[in-house]
Design an enzyme around this catalytic site. Structure first.
Site, PDB file in Angstrom:
ATOM      1  N   THR A   1      46.935  40.462  20.089  1.00 13.52           N
ATOM      2  CA  THR A   1      47.216  39.434  19.338  1.00 13.52           C
ATOM      3  C   THR A   1      48.835  39.260  18.886  1.00 13.52           C
ATOM      4  OG1 THR A   1      44.930  38.966  18.634  1.00 13.52           O
ATOM      5  CG2 THR A   1      46.717  37.571  17.718  1.00 13.52           C
TER       6      THR A   1
ATOM      7  N   ASN B   1      37.571  36.374  20.950  1.00 10.95           N
ATOM      8  CA  ASN B   1      36.962  35.886  19.740  1.00 10.95           C
ATOM      9  C   ASN B   1      36.303  34.747  19.714  1.00 10.95           C
ATOM     10  OD1 ASN B   1      39.039  34.400  19.379  1.00 10.95           O
ATOM     11  ND2 ASN B   1      40.125  35.794  17.793  1.00 10.95           N
TER      12      ASN B   1
ATOM     13  N   HIS C   1      36.447  41.329  11.890  1.00 14.00           N
ATOM     14  CA  HIS C   1      37.592  41.405  11.183  1.00 14.00           C
ATOM     15  C   HIS C   1      38.067  42.525  10.460  1.00 14.00           C
ATOM     16  CE1 HIS C   1      36.389  36.893  10.648  1.00 14.00           C
ATOM     17  NE2 HIS C   1      36.942  37.251  12.148  1.00 14.00           N
TER      18      HIS C   1
END
Length: 605
Positions: free
Chosen positions: A30, A108, A539
């Site tokens: 990411t 995700n 997370h």
């Protein structure tokens, strides 16, 4: 040239050993994709990205929003497991983590969430100067290209980003989730049309997603590594290659000179050289592993693993935080949910609709709507009415980052999400799931080496529910779910048993505690269910946290690793404290800001 993975990606490090790169980004996830794009804008700068996994382009399930869990336990997943958790009946929890370009943004559930503004103000209050919400907001907006789909009065254009690379919008929502929103309002949770503003997250909302106008996932890879970007002559993307350690000079203050890489444990290792900086963007699990293998970490732990100590940094791998989530499964009326999408035959019409038009049920992100609340909100039915239950009078520790920030999230999902998508439903079952989520845990865990081999998975110990406050908050969240389920707006959609059956229900049944009336279940019974059923919400964060000095963290406010030069960390591991929501958007905002910091540093040199 070596073996070409495609026209764009290399997969042979041996062809790169005689080259020098200005920046080496470890991890094409990411944050890594953002950095690759922004740092390679200058054609005079050479940038190398090293990714252990492959290309997102090869993964069809990454493109179809509803199919994200189909990537779990595949080549695109690191597929970690925690060590046994005493707080969860000694269970070992499965931890999927993205092992492909785009990282977890490529696998995700696509929730676009700034989290609470005070989360970042709290970072600054703990010494992370320059990282408050006002500082990060321009980067949230810089990244975003929002396409409005709700009524114009609900979402204000001035609160959203436009012209950014990352596509955001509101995507598919099932009618039963519209009723979930109404039911939350029935019991006193206010409607919040846009949880990504200075006002914060509190309220019930339809989630913004990062699903593009064509109905496909808009990951960090699709957004920031376009064909034009990948075509830059100064950007090299090396895939299928593990970074085994960071290499340092023998100076008094060690200077980063490159990295060592290999494809497998038995294959040759190659040294890739760096002129300016190595940037670790490998995530909250792999970044601390690489730091430790490189000799940066707690001295005693490194010596135990026979890893030469470069710098004693006691906090590497520590401060691990994660969001725990359960799944309260409720019986819904036939035809009201999307459980049929799990059937290879019944799902075909929806898949065809997605393939041809980019619309329909396959564009759901599963977590279509959510309510964010505070566990100490006396206006909501969060506590037991039974005098012998701890929620009736037990005082909670306020873990929130501010008075307008939540510590509970409840997601509404139009299907049964069982065992990370691997579980199966009884025939003809139709289910609606409400997931209670602990946003601000006081339980703190760690990531440690299992051995000195980079090909051995690390030991992950989230230390779930080690602090008693966490179970108390989750208990309130479950009780609130049972009240939402019995609100008037949801009744036409659900098939709940009568209150008289509550005392005779099987605690191991799929629909327990969803079948139970909220006034008939004890706090102890809820805690027992929590220990048997909760899982990670995917997370992890905080394992290389930002701090004002090396005594309390791993990186400084410019994300430079303490005690060495030429090494930064840019990913969720730098979070000083847990964000109260979904971390994908904060990671991208952090990476956008980090890119500016790095470029400013280069301009000054």
């Amino acid at each position: 040239m070596g073996n070409l993975f495609s026209q764009t990606y290399l997969d042979d490090a041996s062809t790169l050993t005689d080259k020098f790169y200005d920046y080496i980004i470890v991890g094409g996830g990411t944050a890594g994709c953002v950095l690759a794009n922004r740092l390679s804008v200058d054609p005079s700068v050479n940038v190398l990205v090293v990714e252990a996994g492959g290309s997102h382009e090869q993964e069809t399930f990454s493109k179809i929003p509803v199919a994200f869990s189909k990537l779990f336990k595949t080549r695109a997943d690191w597929a970690y497991d925690t060590i046994p958790q005493p707080g969860l009946n000694e269970r070992e929890l499965f931890w999927p983590r993205g092992k492909l370009l785009g990282g977890c943004s490529s696998m995700n559930a696509m929730m676009y969430h700034h989290c609470s503004p005070t989360d970042f103000d709290e970072w600054e209050s703990k010494g992370a100067k320059g990282w408050n919400y006002n500082d990060l907001l321009p980067y949230f907006r810089k990244a975003e290209n929002f396409t409005p789909k709700l009524r114009s009065s609900e979402v204000k254009p001035e609160d959203r980003g436009s012209g950014g690379l990352w596509q955001t919008s509101h995507s598919y929502i099932t009618p039963i989730n519209e009723k979930f929103i109404d039911a939350a309002k029935d019991i006193g949770i206010p409607y919040n049309p846009d949880i990504n503003t200075r006002k914060g997250s509190l309220g019930v909302t339809k989630f913004m997603t990062f699903i593009d106008p064509k109905g496909q996932r808009s990951s960090a890879a699709t957004s920031y590594l376009s064909k034009d970007v990948l075509g830059r002559k100064n950007l090299t993307v090396l895939v299928g290659t593990m970074t085994t350690k960071v290499l340092f000079s023998s100076d008094e203050i060690p200077r980063t000179v490159g990295i060592e890489v290999a494809k497998t444990a038995s294959s040759p290792r190659y040294k890739l050289q760096c002129r300016r900086e190595v940037i670790l963007s490998a995530g909250a699990v792999n970044t601390p592993q690489i730091l430790l293998l490189s000799g940066l970490g707690p001295k005693e732990e490194l010596e135990k693993m026979d890893v030469p100590v470069v710098k004693d940094l006691p906090h590497v791998g520590k401060n691990l935080r994660d969001h725990l989530a359960g799944g309260v499964i409720l019986r819904s009326k036939p035809g009201t949910t999307l459980d049929y999408l799990a059937d290879p035959i019944k799902s075909l019409p929806a898949i065809f609709q997605w393939f041809i038009f980019g619309t329909g049920p396959a564009t759901t992100n599963v977590g279509e709507a959510a309510a964010f609340v505070r566990s100490n909100d006396a206006t909501l039915p969060l506590t037991s009415q039974r005098a012998d239950d701890f929620t009736a009078g037990d005082k909670l520790v306020d873990t929130t980052s501010g008075p307008n920030s939540p510590d509970i999230e409840i997601i509404g999902a139009p299907m049964a999400f069982l065992d990370h998508g691997f579980g199966t439903l009884p025939p003809q079952a139709s289910c609606f799931t409400m997931a209670p989520i602990l946003l601000r845990p006081l339980s703190v865990g760690q990531v440690t080496l299992a051995s000195s081999s980079p090909f051995d998975k690390v030991l992950i110990d989230p230390n779930y529910l080690s602090h008693p406050n966490d179970a108390k908050i989750l208990t309130r969240a479950v009780r609130l779910i049972l009240h939402i389920a019995r609100a008037a707006s949801l009744q036409p959609e659900l098939s709940l048993p009568p209150v008289s059956q509550s005392s005779s229900l099987d605690k191991m049944d799929l629909f327990y505690p969803g079948d139970v009336d909220p006034d008939m279940i004890s706090d102890i019974d809820i805690v027992e269910w929590i220990k048997r059923n909760v899982e990670t919400l995917y997370h992890p964060m905080g394992t290389a946290r930002m701090s004002p000095d090396e005594k309390s963290g791993v990186v400084d406010v410019d994300l430079k690793v303490w005690g060495v030069t030429g090494l930064r960390v840019v990913d969720a591991s730098i979070f000083p404290t847990a964000v109260s929501g979904h971390p994908c958007a904060p990671v991208i905002a952090v990476a956008e800001k980090a890119a500016d910091i790095i470029l400013e540093t280069a301009a000054q040199d």
